[in-house]
Write a protein that holds these residues in place. Sequence first.
Motif, PDB file in Angstrom:
ATOM      1  N   LYS A 394      34.397 104.847  49.805  1.00 36.83           N
ATOM      2  CA  LYS A 394      34.405 106.370  50.154  1.00 36.83           C
ATOM      3  C   LYS A 394      33.994 106.854  49.218  1.00 36.83           C
ATOM      4  O   LYS A 394      34.514 106.690  48.173  1.00 36.83           O
ATOM      5  CB  LYS A 394      35.853 106.534  50.968  1.00 36.83           C
ATOM      6  N   VAL A 395      33.000 107.305  48.486  1.00 40.58           N
ATOM      7  CA  VAL A 395      32.301 108.189  47.567  1.00 40.58           C
ATOM      8  C   VAL A 395      32.822 110.195  47.397  1.00 40.58           C
ATOM      9  O   VAL A 395      32.596 110.901  48.167  1.00 40.58           O
ATOM     10  CB  VAL A 395      30.624 108.439  47.468  1.00 40.58           C
ATOM     11  N   PRO A 396      33.125 110.100  46.549  1.00 41.78           N
ATOM     12  CA  PRO A 396      33.480 111.772  45.491  1.00 41.78           C
ATOM     13  C   PRO A 396      32.136 112.019  45.733  1.00 41.78           C
ATOM     14  O   PRO A 396      30.990 111.530  45.596  1.00 41.78           O
ATOM     15  CB  PRO A 396      34.471 111.161  44.692  1.00 41.78           C
ATOM     16  N   THR A 397      32.409 113.353  46.016  1.00 41.92           N
ATOM     17  CA  THR A 397      31.394 114.321  45.846  1.00 41.92           C
ATOM     18  C   THR A 397      30.941 114.632  44.509  1.00 41.92           C
ATOM     19  O   THR A 397      30.091 114.565  44.349  1.00 41.92           O
ATOM     20  CB  THR A 397      31.899 116.269  45.775  1.00 41.92           C
ATOM     21  N   LYS A 398      32.139 114.178  43.269  1.00 38.47           N
ATOM     22  CA  LYS A 398      31.813 114.452  41.798  1.00 38.47           C
ATOM     23  C   LYS A 398      30.153 113.219  41.568  1.00 38.47           C
ATOM     24  O   LYS A 398      29.472 113.611  40.763  1.00 38.47           O
ATOM     25  CB  LYS A 398      32.472 114.215  40.543  1.00 38.47           C
ATOM     26  N   VAL A 399      30.576 112.159  42.462  1.00 34.45           N
ATOM     27  CA  VAL A 399      29.997 110.950  42.210  1.00 34.45           C
ATOM     28  C   VAL A 399      28.418 111.526  42.204  1.00 34.45           C
ATOM     29  O   VAL A 399      27.463 110.780  41.974  1.00 34.45           O
ATOM     30  CB  VAL A 399      30.323 109.547  42.669  1.00 34.45           C
ATOM     31  N   LEU A 400      27.858 112.044  43.760  1.00 32.59           N
ATOM     32  CA  LEU A 400      26.372 113.135  44.360  1.00 32.59           C
ATOM     33  C   LEU A 400      26.403 113.697  43.334  1.00 32.59           C
ATOM     34  O   LEU A 400      24.834 113.975  43.806  1.00 32.59           O
ATOM     35  CB  LEU A 400      27.080 112.707  45.891  1.00 32.59           C
ATOM     36  N   ASN A 420      27.417 116.683  60.210  1.00 32.88           N
ATOM     37  CA  ASN A 420      26.845 117.355  61.103  1.00 32.88           C
ATOM     38  C   ASN A 420      25.695 116.622  62.602  1.00 32.88           C
ATOM     39  O   ASN A 420      26.527 116.691  63.826  1.00 32.88           O
ATOM     40  CB  ASN A 420      26.388 119.161  61.296  1.00 32.88           C
ATOM     41  N   LYS A 421      25.183 116.260  61.864  1.00 36.37           N
ATOM     42  CA  LYS A 421      24.244 115.593  62.678  1.00 36.37           C
ATOM     43  C   LYS A 421      24.968 113.169  63.064  1.00 36.37           C
ATOM     44  O   LYS A 421      24.172 112.467  63.161  1.00 36.37           O
ATOM     45  CB  LYS A 421      22.921 115.244  61.823  1.00 36.37           C
ATOM     46  N   SER A 422      25.982 113.733  62.603  1.00 35.07           N
ATOM     47  CA  SER A 422      26.717 112.436  63.216  1.00 35.07           C
ATOM     48  C   SER A 422      26.243 110.966  61.821  1.00 35.07           C
ATOM     49  O   SER A 422      26.187 109.986  61.934  1.00 35.07           O
ATOM     50  CB  SER A 422      26.100 111.671  63.859  1.00 35.07           C
ATOM     51  N   LEU A 423      25.228 111.607  61.165  1.00 35.56           N
ATOM     52  CA  LEU A 423      24.653 110.433  59.996  1.00 35.56           C
ATOM     53  C   LEU A 423      26.092 110.575  58.444  1.00 35.56           C
ATOM     54  O   LEU A 423      25.623 109.228  57.712  1.00 35.56           O
ATOM     55  CB  LEU A 423      23.417 111.335  59.366  1.00 35.56           C
ATOM     56  N   LEU A 424      26.964 111.042  58.537  1.00 37.78           N
ATOM     57  CA  LEU A 424      27.551 110.576  57.494  1.00 37.78           C
ATOM     58  C   LEU A 424      28.978 110.858  57.885  1.00 37.78           C
ATOM     59  O   LEU A 424      29.299 112.157  58.889  1.00 37.78           O
ATOM     60  CB  LEU A 424      27.001 111.169  56.492  1.00 37.78           C
ATOM     61  N   PHE A 425      29.827 110.529  57.241  1.00 40.29           N
ATOM     62  CA  PHE A 425      31.030 111.094  58.236  1.00 40.29           C
ATOM     63  C   PHE A 425      32.361 111.109  56.714  1.00 40.29           C
ATOM     64  O   PHE A 425      31.722 110.681  55.570  1.00 40.29           O
ATOM     65  CB  PHE A 425      32.089 109.807  58.544  1.00 40.29           C
ATOM     66  N   CYS A 426      33.328 112.092  56.574  1.00 38.04           N
ATOM     67  CA  CYS A 426      33.992 113.028  55.933  1.00 38.04           C
ATOM     68  C   CYS A 426      35.671 112.819  55.610  1.00 38.04           C
ATOM     69  O   CYS A 426      36.435 113.042  57.349  1.00 38.04           O
ATOM     70  CB  CYS A 426      33.475 114.424  55.787  1.00 38.04           C
ATOM     71  N   ASP A 427      36.007 112.417  54.170  1.00 41.27           N
ATOM     72  CA  ASP A 427      37.585 113.047  54.446  1.00 41.27           C
ATOM     73  C   ASP A 427      38.009 113.239  53.318  1.00 41.27           C
ATOM     74  O   ASP A 427      37.523 113.797  52.630  1.00 41.27           O
ATOM     75  CB  ASP A 427      38.046 111.320  54.298  1.00 41.27           C
ATOM     76  N   ARG A 428      39.031 114.485  53.624  1.00 40.13           N
ATOM     77  CA  ARG A 428      38.962 115.303  52.450  1.00 40.13           C
ATOM     78  C   ARG A 428      40.085 114.673  52.283  1.00 40.13           C
ATOM     79  O   ARG A 428      41.089 113.792  52.330  1.00 40.13           O
ATOM     80  CB  ARG A 428      39.895 116.277  53.290  1.00 40.13           C
ATOM     81  N   ASN A 429      40.526 114.360  50.734  1.00 41.26           N
ATOM     82  CA  ASN A 429      41.421 114.180  50.156  1.00 41.26           C
ATOM     83  C   ASN A 429      42.142 114.894  49.221  1.00 41.26           C
ATOM     84  O   ASN A 429      41.491 115.309  48.098  1.00 41.26           O
ATOM     85  CB  ASN A 429      41.084 112.814  48.811  1.00 41.26           C
ATOM     86  N   GLY A 430      43.245 115.464  49.251  1.00 37.49           N
ATOM     87  CA  GLY A 430      43.747 116.771  47.984  1.00 37.49           C
ATOM     88  C   GLY A 430      42.098 117.590  48.688  1.00 37.49           C
ATOM     89  O   GLY A 430      42.213 118.768  50.000  1.00 37.49           O
ATOM     90  N   LYS A 431      42.489 118.469  47.167  1.00 31.85           N
ATOM     91  CA  LYS A 431      41.560 119.314  46.853  1.00 31.85           C
ATOM     92  C   LYS A 431      39.462 118.864  47.483  1.00 31.85           C
ATOM     93  O   LYS A 431      39.109 119.965  47.352  1.00 31.85           O
ATOM     94  CB  LYS A 431      41.760 120.150  45.839  1.00 31.85           C
ATOM     95  N   SER A 432      39.651 117.835  47.317  1.00 30.15           N
ATOM     96  CA  SER A 432      38.639 117.469  47.172  1.00 30.15           C
ATOM     97  C   SER A 432      37.748 116.130  48.330  1.00 30.15           C
ATOM     98  O   SER A 432      38.348 115.948  49.348  1.00 30.15           O
ATOM     99  CB  SER A 432      37.908 115.911  45.558  1.00 30.15           C
ATOM    100  N   PHE A 433      36.548 116.305  48.438  1.00 27.18           N
ATOM    101  CA  PHE A 433      35.826 115.203  49.355  1.00 27.18           C
ATOM    102  C   PHE A 433      35.725 113.940  49.134  1.00 27.18           C
ATOM    103  O   PHE A 433      34.442 113.582  48.545  1.00 27.18           O
ATOM    104  CB  PHE A 433      34.888 116.337  50.503  1.00 27.18           C
TER     105      PHE A 433
END
Length: 1220
Positions: A394-400, A420-433
């Motif tokens: 799971k890659v933090p937004t900051k890396v990208l 939205n197009k099911s090409l990626l998945f997202c988890d919320r970790n506190g305030k970040s994704f």
Amino acid sequence: MDAKARNCLLQHRQALERDIKTSYIMDHMISNGVLTVSEEEKVKNEPTQRQRAAMLIKMILKKDNYSYISFYNALLHEGYKDLAALLHGGIPVVSSSDGKDSVSGITSYVRTVLCEGGVPQRPVVFVTRKRLVNAIQQKLSKLNGEPGWVTIYGMAGCGKSVLAAEAVRDHSFLEDCFPGGVHWVSVGKQDKSGLLMKLQNLCARLDQDESFSQRLPLNIEEAKDRLRILMLRKHPRSLLILDDVWDPWVLKAFDNQCQILLTTRDKSVTDSVMGPKYVVPVESGLGKEKGLEILSLFVNMKKADLPEQAHSIIQECKGSPLVVSLIGALLRDFPNRWEYYLRQLQNKQFKRIRKSSSYDYEALDEAMSISVEMLREDIKDYYTDLSIFQKDVKVPTKVLCILWDLETEEVEDILQEFVNKSLLFCDRNGKSFLYYLHDLQVDFLTEKNRRQLQDLHKKMVTQFQRHHRLHSLSPDQEDCMYWYNFLAYHMASANMHKELCALMFSLDWIKAKTELVGPAHLIHEFVEYRHILDEKDGTDCENFQEFLSLNGHLLGRQPFPNIVQLGLCEMETSEVYRQAKLQAKQEVDNGMLYLEWVNKKNMKNLSRLVVRPHIDAVYHACFSEDGQRIGSCGADKTLQVFKAETGEKLLEIKAHEDEVLCCAFSADDRFIATCSVDKKVKLWDLNQEECRNTMFGHTNSVSHCRFSPDDEVLASCSADGTLKLWDVKSANERKSINVKQFFLNSEEPQEDLEVIVKCCSWSADGAKIMVAAKNKVFLFDIHTSGLLAEIHMGHHSTVQYCDFSPHNHLAVVALSQYCVELWSVDSGLKVADCRGHLSWVHCVMFSPDGSSFLTSSDDQTIRLWETKKVCKNSATVLKQEIDVVFQENEVTVLAVDNIRRLQLINGNTGQIDHLTEAQVSCCCLSPRLQYLAFGGEDGAIQILELLNNRIFQSRNGHKSTVRHIQFTADGKTLISSSDDSAVQIWNWQSEDPFFLQAHQETVKDFRLLKNSRLLSWSFDGTVKVWNIITRRIEKDFMCHKDTVLSCDISSDAAKFSSTSADKTAKIWSFELLSPLHELRGHKGCVRCSSFSMDNTLLATGDDNGEIRIWNVSNGELLHLCAPISAEEGTATHGGWVTDLCFSPDTKMLVSAGGYLKVRDSQRLKEKSSLYLNFQAIFTSCVSVGPHTAHQKGGAVTVTLFWVLRWICKAGFLRSFRSSD
């Protein structure tokens, strides 16, 4: 239940109880809603497979007709066709009012509605996903007859369409919510003409009698109006299902006040329409059991009989319904291709995984590529960049943000498009994704972009270097953990060899990374990238990897050790040492204190890996049959499995309700058995990570278990005095052998005799089994239970455990003195000593090929030893009996080695002179190094002249082993104590000795006082003051109710302290027979004490690792340094505190134990620590000035003045300042 069904079940009850396995059958019945989870638990609690089957049938007999039908269908699904045939004649007829028929549970009403609405039938192979079906029905119910949208969305092949159809395959649900019917439209990727054709077909189906119009609509707007009228007038309260919707504009054609259920890969498609909206996300994969169920139905096998490749296929594709179904269909035609299709999946050969089916895409790559093609052109390259990320990461937004040089909000907007197009998945970790790809998507991207991967990885590293410096990463940064875990991976993949070597050979990087994630991942990287790192310097790579492997048990716990100090203990030729020395010189100006070995050339590390997986004592460790994994268990009640090469944890299970004493892998490595103080033996399935069976029968703690070579039988040993043999498949007891009977005699009644059967070992053919109990080893025939041989072990020390290696004829034995020995089975001689554990060693075990062996201990560590290295390098080991003399700038050590030779060692140069050979029990040097004296186990004392290495004097005075010996300051008198409770005074140059006899038990030790006085203390709890001239007792102190373990004397000789096994310490005046202060509070034996030089403070240490500092004048506790709990980290000393010592200015306190620590005595704050991998440290002392210092019988001597110099039984240390 109908009488006919009940009688049929009763008639065939015995056959059913004998053959069925209940676990998978109950899964089906729970899915059908006829069995509850609590009932399942009640069945599982039965001890044997047959009893579990009996309990299940008993429950079914009390239930209704549906339970019988569910049980019958479950038997069919699990491959019990012969048993199902027995029950077929009893299948009850269910009335139409009940809503279900006897075959599929679907009424004729439902079948008619779905057929007329064009809803696809169930797949040929179908498994229920009840939770998701219920979720869809709940969302549809919320529409409550009003227009609205329910969206089922997920990635390609996750089973959206099947779930949509299954949600309406329910009689009562259709009658209540959609009495007007259900109408299915397969939409897909369409242009306007294609959409018009779909609408025309739907209107024709809804208006079959042509009552509204005799012609088809000519355009989309006309079709939309026609559909609205038909749904409102002819089909009110009906449901429209739109399957596989890609484009938002398509939905506008159906936005006509209807209730609509749609499936899509893009959950944002409903943004273009109005009305209530509900979403049901579908996870990308089935659970492991569901996936195996599909494969078993395709190939017509029981789940339990599926090959190992079936589990690997499910794991590789993460249970994707599409992949499992495609491969299952292929295997139905080619049942011998398990390995082939697994290999294609692993090698990303998606085009070869194809099969004509009801799915729109024949091959797996087609199903995924169509989603990528639908992305906007301006974000396709961003999706390509995701090719470099690993599976399950799971890659933090900051890396990208760093990779793309964009603001956080911009990155999140792009990634949301992919989500939205099911090409990626997202988890919320506190305030970040955190964002991640499905394994199949990772495989698809890496295969598609293979030629770009190196450049993409290089871009990642370059961007990191632009935004970060290695030493600026902070644990509170969102992206910190990602870089520590994957920076080396990106460098290696980018072919940036120079940068990778600079990173991996940096002590700063190792410190930062291990502090956050532990050492196992770093060791893994050294192994994985060894081919690259060796290009720079293979020796450096080996040094760093060994440094991590041998210090992993320290680096993986809190408080984090000083890595510079650890590095200083490496050999001087090591790059680890060079960097540590450089850092140490820079840090001493800030008040840091570091210690360095002087004679490191004499040090040998025989361990290959040291890990600390448990938070309490480790009772057992064992290799898997392939040697790749290690299983361990212990006092924390857990079973753990980790990689043998790196120590990386693979599995952790709370295995029992009490301490787990043993674990053993099966020969095929599929199972692992555990046994416990809770009297149970358990069998664990490593693939499913669950308990398959529990064996009951022992009446006391089960100490050991071991599989037979063919995996058919499991042997267990117990403190109840028995050896039991269990059938692995059924978990039934085959036989029990009473080992206790071989220790019975006529005088001792059986109920009073305790016999713990410690361990067992199978012969290679599985026909014989060897067990150890007390001091005997027995060999039994497993078929007849007859005793074939009996061996009486005459070892003085208790054997804790032993194991044999058939490959090199060696036996490894764990003894009660914390040590491990290797013995030759052929010659009966000891081959090597293996020292390093700080407490009891509970288990020793060879690897399957005998090349290495494991030891596990109460010190919470597991050590992995290389057999050849141990045999070659451990010929000489120093024992505890040493003496040390400091004279000006010289340090001289007298020591006894394991083959009972006296060694004279120059502390500065490490030069060793071998002196006489004798059965030495203690030794000492004269102050001016003219003579040495040594005592023996026979009570004799000999004096040797060092100049010519000859025996000068010999005396047989004591009646038993001499324990302590010391010259007086003038060297003319020799004082010794023995197990015979006497103290001998011998003016060896002029007169015969005399004895001081008054102690009732062994004299623990003695200390010379001023004015010809001697202080002695004993196991009898007393401390006595003797006048050597008059040979009389001057003072007799009744100090403790238990053994006096140590005494210390204040520098003004006015007071002394005593410590005891009764967990107290006391301060005494030589003038009074009652104590000045009794110091209470320690929870373990108080093993040592030390006065400060100004006599204001007393430090005490105990066996729990606790240190206390007391005010001497009033007995008040001033400071406490308690060991860290097992849950928090490492103990303060890795065991006992064995000695304490204040510096001359009282500002520092040195403590010895498993580690050597220097503390600020005012706050007990740690200033420096020395961690030893090879053996424990036992004592320490401090010289109070620059004159000669002399220490007897200890393993560590410390002189603290302006320059520090440290010495221990296995080597020497020095400190350095910046001028060094």
